[in-house]
Design a protein around this motif. Structure first.
Motif, PDB file in Angstrom:
ATOM      1  N   ARG A 172       0.830  -1.213   0.000  1.00  0.00           N
ATOM      2  CA  ARG A 172       0.000   0.000   0.000  1.00  0.00           C
ATOM      3  C   ARG A 172       0.859   1.256   0.000  1.00  0.00           C
ATOM      4  O   ARG A 172       0.328   2.378  -0.021  1.00  0.00           O
ATOM      5  CB  ARG A 172      -0.916   0.022   1.225  1.00  0.00           C
ATOM      6  CG  ARG A 172      -2.001  -1.029   1.239  1.00  0.00           C
ATOM      7  CD  ARG A 172      -3.025  -0.729   2.334  1.00  0.00           C
ATOM      8  NE  ARG A 172      -2.435  -0.772   3.656  1.00  0.00           N
ATOM      9  CZ  ARG A 172      -2.386  -1.840   4.443  1.00  0.00           C
ATOM     10  NH1 ARG A 172      -2.879  -2.993   4.007  1.00  0.00           N
ATOM     11  NH2 ARG A 172      -1.851  -1.788   5.643  1.00  0.00           N
ATOM     12  N   GLY A 173       2.176   1.083   0.051  1.00  0.00           N
ATOM     13  CA  GLY A 173       3.078   2.228   0.074  1.00  0.00           C
ATOM     14  C   GLY A 173       3.431   2.692   1.462  1.00  0.00           C
ATOM     15  O   GLY A 173       4.078   3.741   1.628  1.00  0.00           O
ATOM     16  N   GLU A 174       3.080   1.917   2.496  1.00  0.00           N
ATOM     17  CA  GLU A 174       3.400   2.280   3.870  1.00  0.00           C
ATOM     18  C   GLU A 174       4.772   1.719   4.242  1.00  0.00           C
ATOM     19  O   GLU A 174       5.146   0.642   3.801  1.00  0.00           O
ATOM     20  CB  GLU A 174       2.338   1.738   4.833  1.00  0.00           C
ATOM     21  CG  GLU A 174       0.936   2.246   4.557  1.00  0.00           C
ATOM     22  CD  GLU A 174      -0.092   1.583   5.449  1.00  0.00           C
ATOM     23  OE1 GLU A 174       0.318   0.785   6.325  1.00  0.00           O
ATOM     24  OE2 GLU A 174      -1.293   1.841   5.282  1.00  0.00           O
ATOM     25  N   ARG A 175       5.489   2.451   5.080  1.00  0.00           N
ATOM     26  CA  ARG A 175       6.775   1.943   5.569  1.00  0.00           C
ATOM     27  C   ARG A 175       6.516   1.003   6.744  1.00  0.00           C
ATOM     28  O   ARG A 175       5.739   1.322   7.661  1.00  0.00           O
ATOM     29  CB  ARG A 175       7.678   3.085   5.993  1.00  0.00           C
ATOM     30  CG  ARG A 175       8.988   2.637   6.608  1.00  0.00           C
ATOM     31  CD  ARG A 175      10.027   3.723   6.542  1.00  0.00           C
ATOM     32  NE  ARG A 175      10.478   3.930   5.168  1.00  0.00           N
ATOM     33  CZ  ARG A 175      11.405   4.812   4.814  1.00  0.00           C
ATOM     34  NH1 ARG A 175      11.972   5.570   5.729  1.00  0.00           N
ATOM     35  NH2 ARG A 175      11.764   4.950   3.565  1.00  0.00           N
ATOM     36  N   VAL A 176       7.193  -0.148   6.708  1.00  0.00           N
ATOM     37  CA  VAL A 176       6.961  -1.199   7.697  1.00  0.00           C
ATOM     38  C   VAL A 176       8.268  -1.517   8.415  1.00  0.00           C
ATOM     39  O   VAL A 176       9.315  -1.698   7.785  1.00  0.00           O
ATOM     40  CB  VAL A 176       6.414  -2.480   7.029  1.00  0.00           C
ATOM     41  CG1 VAL A 176       6.176  -3.571   8.072  1.00  0.00           C
ATOM     42  CG2 VAL A 176       5.124  -2.178   6.266  1.00  0.00           C
ATOM     43  N   LEU A 177       8.194  -1.566   9.742  1.00  0.00           N
ATOM     44  CA  LEU A 177       9.309  -2.014  10.574  1.00  0.00           C
ATOM     45  C   LEU A 177       8.965  -3.394  11.119  1.00  0.00           C
ATOM     46  O   LEU A 177       7.987  -3.549  11.853  1.00  0.00           O
ATOM     47  CB  LEU A 177       9.558  -1.032  11.720  1.00  0.00           C
ATOM     48  CG  LEU A 177      10.549  -1.489  12.801  1.00  0.00           C
ATOM     49  CD1 LEU A 177      11.928  -1.739  12.194  1.00  0.00           C
ATOM     50  CD2 LEU A 177      10.621  -0.481  13.935  1.00  0.00           C
ATOM     51  N   ASN A 230      14.297   4.113  19.050  1.00  0.00           N
ATOM     52  CA  ASN A 230      15.229   4.732  18.103  1.00  0.00           C
ATOM     53  C   ASN A 230      14.885   4.371  16.662  1.00  0.00           C
ATOM     54  O   ASN A 230      14.969   5.215  15.754  1.00  0.00           O
ATOM     55  CB  ASN A 230      16.657   4.296  18.428  1.00  0.00           C
ATOM     56  CG  ASN A 230      17.176   4.922  19.712  1.00  0.00           C
ATOM     57  OD1 ASN A 230      16.671   5.956  20.150  1.00  0.00           O
ATOM     58  ND2 ASN A 230      18.163   4.299  20.317  1.00  0.00           N
ATOM     59  N   LEU A 231      14.488   3.121  16.434  1.00  0.00           N
ATOM     60  CA  LEU A 231      14.090   2.704  15.086  1.00  0.00           C
ATOM     61  C   LEU A 231      12.832   3.442  14.634  1.00  0.00           C
ATOM     62  O   LEU A 231      12.704   3.821  13.462  1.00  0.00           O
ATOM     63  CB  LEU A 231      13.856   1.193  15.052  1.00  0.00           C
ATOM     64  CG  LEU A 231      15.109   0.315  15.114  1.00  0.00           C
ATOM     65  CD1 LEU A 231      14.733  -1.144  15.340  1.00  0.00           C
ATOM     66  CD2 LEU A 231      15.927   0.453  13.839  1.00  0.00           C
ATOM     67  N   LEU A 232      11.910   3.661  15.563  1.00  0.00           N
ATOM     68  CA  LEU A 232      10.703   4.416  15.220  1.00  0.00           C
ATOM     69  C   LEU A 232      11.063   5.838  14.804  1.00  0.00           C
ATOM     70  O   LEU A 232      10.508   6.379  13.835  1.00  0.00           O
ATOM     71  CB  LEU A 232       9.742   4.443  16.405  1.00  0.00           C
ATOM     72  CG  LEU A 232       9.106   3.125  16.849  1.00  0.00           C
ATOM     73  CD1 LEU A 232       8.161   3.365  18.012  1.00  0.00           C
ATOM     74  CD2 LEU A 232       8.375   2.453  15.712  1.00  0.00           C
TER      75      LEU A 232
END
Length: 576
Positions: A296-301, A353-355
Motif C-alpha cells: 500500500r506504500g506504507e513503511r513497515v518495521l 530509536n528505530l521508530l
C-alpha cells in the motif's frame, strides 16, 4: 497593588524521559542533588546535560572533584556526543580536585571556586554547572554539619546567580537517599535524584527515581535507566500524551478471506495479536500483514527476535510470499535482535530509536513473548504495555505475535499477557484427526468489527496463505484429509443421487412416450370404429332408400290405373 506570586521555573534537560518524569525539566536556578552507587551513571548524566545544552546553542561548566580532565575526556569521548562536547569552547572543564598531599586542618569555604565559576559563567550563555563528586571535597570538612552548610551556601549562591547546578555524590548505602558525608542534606535541598544499580540474572540493571522535587508535580515511581553509546535513556512517557484519535479506515491483511472474516479488515492504527503454539504459522500471518502494508506504500518495521532477516525472507517464499521487492524499495525494514542479549529496557530504547529513524506506519514484533527471555528488574509485561501505548500514540498499526502458554488446552492464554490490550486477537492452533495435523484459525475478538466466530482451516501453499470455507459436519468442522474424504463421499453421494434422478427421469420419459403412443393408438382405433359406424349408418340409409324406391316401383306396376294414389313416400309422411 501588585500581587507577587512565586512559581518554580524549570529548565528543560532535553533528555526526553527525564523531562517527562520531571514534568518539564529541573530547577532553572538552584541545585539538584544526584546521588547513586558506583557505575550508576551520575557523571554521565551531568556530561549529557552539557551535550544537550550544546545542541541548544548553550554552554556549561563541568567541575570535577574526583577525576582529572584527561579521565573526564576519555570517559566523555566513549559516547556518540563526546568528541563534540570536549572540543566545544562553550563548555569549560575545571579540575577542582584537592591535592593528594593535602590534609584537613580546619574548615574551608568554596568562595574561591564560586568566584571562578561566576567569571566563567559571565563569558557565555551557561545552561548548567555540574559539580561532579562534591562529596570528595566535603569529606575534608571537619564535621558533617559544616559540610551540609557548605551545600546550603552553594544552593543559595546558585539561586542568587540564576544558575542551574547539578551536584553528584556517592550514595552511602543502597536504597537510602542520603549521600556520603552529606548526612541531613536531603532535608536542605529541594530536588534529589537517586540512581541505583542491581544485578538481575547476572546482568547490571540501572534504575532512576526522583526522591524529592519540591514545588513540582513529578513521577514518583522508580523506572529503568539504560546507558549505551548515546548516553542515558529513561524509557518513560506520560500516559495518554499525544494520543491520536481513533481512525475508521480499514486496512487489509493480505488475505482476502481473512479480511472478510474480520468484517472488512482491521482498523488503521489498531493492534493485532496473533497467538499460537510453535509452527502454527504466526510468522507467516504477520508477514502477510507486513507485505500488504508495504504494497500500500506504507513503511513497515519488522522486528524479529531470534530469527535472522534472510531466513525470514527465504522461509516465507516457500508459501508464495516474496518480500524482496518491498525490501528493495526500502518500504520494509527487518531488524533482527537476540532477546537474551540485552535488557528489556535496552530493547525498548532500540525500538524507540528505530521508530524515530524510520517513522513507520506499521510495526511487527515477532514474537513479543521473546522479551520474557531478556533479563530485567522491570517486568517484560510492563515494557510490552509501554510499547503498545507508544504505538497507539503515534497511530501505528501494530502486529504482535506471541506463543500460547503451555498446558492451555484452549490455546487462549498468551505468554506475553497482551491479549487484553490488543484490539484484534487471532488464535492459531492445531487440529489433529486421523493421524493428520491441520492448522486452524479463529478470531477471539476484533473491537469495533462484526467478525465471524467460526473456526476456519488455514491453508499454506505455493499460491500463498488462504482460509478454507467452513465445512460443517454435524457439530464438527472438518479439516484436512477428513474434509477431503467427506467432500469426496458427499460428491459421490451427490453423483449417485444425480444418476438416480437421471434414470428415473429417462424412465418416466419412456413411459410418457409409451402412454402417448397408446393414447394415439386408442384415438386411431376409436376413429376407425367411428368411421365404420358412420359407414354402416350411411349404408343403412342408402339401403332403406333403395328399398323404398323399389317398393314404390312395384306398386305402380301392379296398379297402373291408380296413378292418383299417393306414393309410399307420402304415406310415410303421414298423409291418408
Amino acid at each position: 497593588m501588585t500581587t507577587h506570586t512565586s512559581r518554580l521555573i524549570k529548565q528543560p534537560t532535553h533528555i526526553a524521559g527525564l523531562d517527562a518524569l520531571t514534568v518539564g525539566g529541573l530547577p532553572a536556578s538552584g541545585t539538584t542533588l544526584v546521588i547513586g552507587q558506583p557505575s550508576a551513571g551520575k557523571t554521565v548524566l551531568g556530561l549529557q546535560l552539557l551535550a544537550e545544552a550544546l545542541d541548544q546553542q548553550e554552554g556549561g561548566i563541568f567541575v570535577s572533584f574526583e577525576e582529572s580532565q584527561e579521565q573526564i575526556r576519555r570517559s566523555t569521548e566513549s559516547f556518540a556526543w563526546g568528541a563534540h562536547l570536549t572540543n566545544a569552547d562553550e563548555v569549560r572543564f575545571i579540575d577542582a580536585r584537592p591535592p593528594m598531599e593535602a590534609t584537613a586542618a580546619g574548615a574551608f569555604d568554596l568562595e574561591g571556586l564560586l568566584a571562578l565559576i561566576a567569571a566563567q559563567a559571565e563569558q557565555g550563555r551557561t545552561a548548567w554547572v555540574v559539580f561532579d563528586g562534591i562529596d570528595q571535597l566535603l569529606r575534608m570538612q571537619p564535621d558533617e554539619h559544616t559540610a551540609a552548610m557548605q551545600i546550603r551556601h552553594l544552593d543559595t549562591w546558585c539561586r542568587d546567580k540564576g544558575l542551574a547546578a547539578i551536584l553528584t555524590a556517592k550514595q552511602t548505602y543502597a536504597g537510602r537517599t542520603e549521600a556520603a558525608y552529606l548526612e541531613g542534606v536531603e532535608f536542605l535541598l529541594s530536588t534529589i535524584l537517586v540512581l541505583s544499580t542491581e544485578l538481575v540474572g547476572r546482568r547490571l540493571n540501572r534504575r532512576f527515581r526522583i526522591a524529592k522535587y519540591r514545588g513540582s508535580a513529578h513521577e514518583t515511581d522508580e523506572v529503568a535507566m539504560v546507558l549505551d553509546n548515546d548516553g542515558i535513556h529513561l524509557p518513560y512517557s506520560p500516559h495518554g500524551e499525544g494520543m491520536q484519535r481513533a481512525q475508521s479506515i480499514r486496512v487489509g491483511s493480505g488475505i482476502p478471506r481473512l479480511d472478510s472474516v474480520l468484517g472488512g479488515g482491521v482498523y488503521c492504527g489498531s493492534s493485532i495479536l496473533i497467538s499460537g503454539q510453535p509452527g502454527t504459522a504466526k510468522t507467516t500471518l504477520a508477514v502477510c500483514f507486513a507485505q500488504a502494508a508495504a504494497q500500500r506504500g506504507e513503511r513497515v518495521l519488522y522486528i524479529s527476535f531470534d530469527e535472522l532477516a534472510d531466513r525470514i525472507v527465504r522461509n516465507v517464499s516457500s508459501v508464495g510470499i516474496d518480500l524482496q521487492p518491498q525490501l528493495d524499495k526500502d518500504l520494509l525494514h527487518i531488524e533482527s535482535r537476540e532477546a537474551w542479549s540485552a535488557l528489556v529496557e535496552e530493547h525498548y530504547i532500540a525500538i524507540v530509536n528505530l521508530l524515530d529513524q524510520l517513522n513507520p506506519a506499521c510495526v511487527v514484533i515477532d514474537p513479543v513473548s521473546a522479551l520474557l527471555k531478556a533479563n530485567s528488574a522491570e517486568s517484560a509485561f510492563d515494557t510490552t504495555e509501554r510499547l503498545i501505548a507508544l504505538f497507539r500514540r503515534r497511530g501505528i498499526t501494530t502486529i504482535l505475535t506471541s506463543l500460547s502458554e503451555q498446558g492451555d488446552v484452549d490455546n487462549e492464554s498468551t505468554l506475553s499477557h497482551v491479549s487484553t490490550l490488543a484490539d484484534t486477537w487471532i488464535t492459531l492452533d492445531y487440529r489433529i484427526h486421523g493421524g493428520e495435523r491441520n492448522r486452524a484459525l479463529s478470531v477471539v475478538k476484533s473491537r469495533g468489527s462484526a467478525h465471524s466466530n467460526q473456526v476456519r482451516e488455514l491453508l499454506l501453499s505455493d499460491a500463498g496463505p488462504d482460509l478454507a470455507d467452513v465445512y460443517e459436519y454435524g457439530s464438527q468442522v472438518l479439516m484436512g484429509t477428513a474434509r477431503v474424504q467427506k467432500e469426496s463421499e458427499e460428491a459421490a453421494k451427490s453423483r449417485a443421487q444425480s444418476n438416480e434422478r437421471d434414470h428415473r427421469r429417462r424412465t418416466l420419459q419412456r413411459e410418457l412416450e409409451a402412454a402417448r403412443l397408446r393414447r394415439q393408438d386408442a384415438e386411431n382405433e376409436a376413429q376407425r370404429y367411428q368411421d365404420e359406424l358412420d359407414r354402416e349408418e350411411r349404408e343403412a340409409r342408402e339401403a332403406q332408400q333403395e328399398s323404398d324406391t323399389h317398393q314404390g316401383s312395384v306398386i305402380r306396376r301392379r296398379d297402373p290405373s291408380d296413378q292418383a294414389r299417393p306414393s309410399p313416400d307420402r304415406w310415410q309422411d303421414g298423409e291418408s
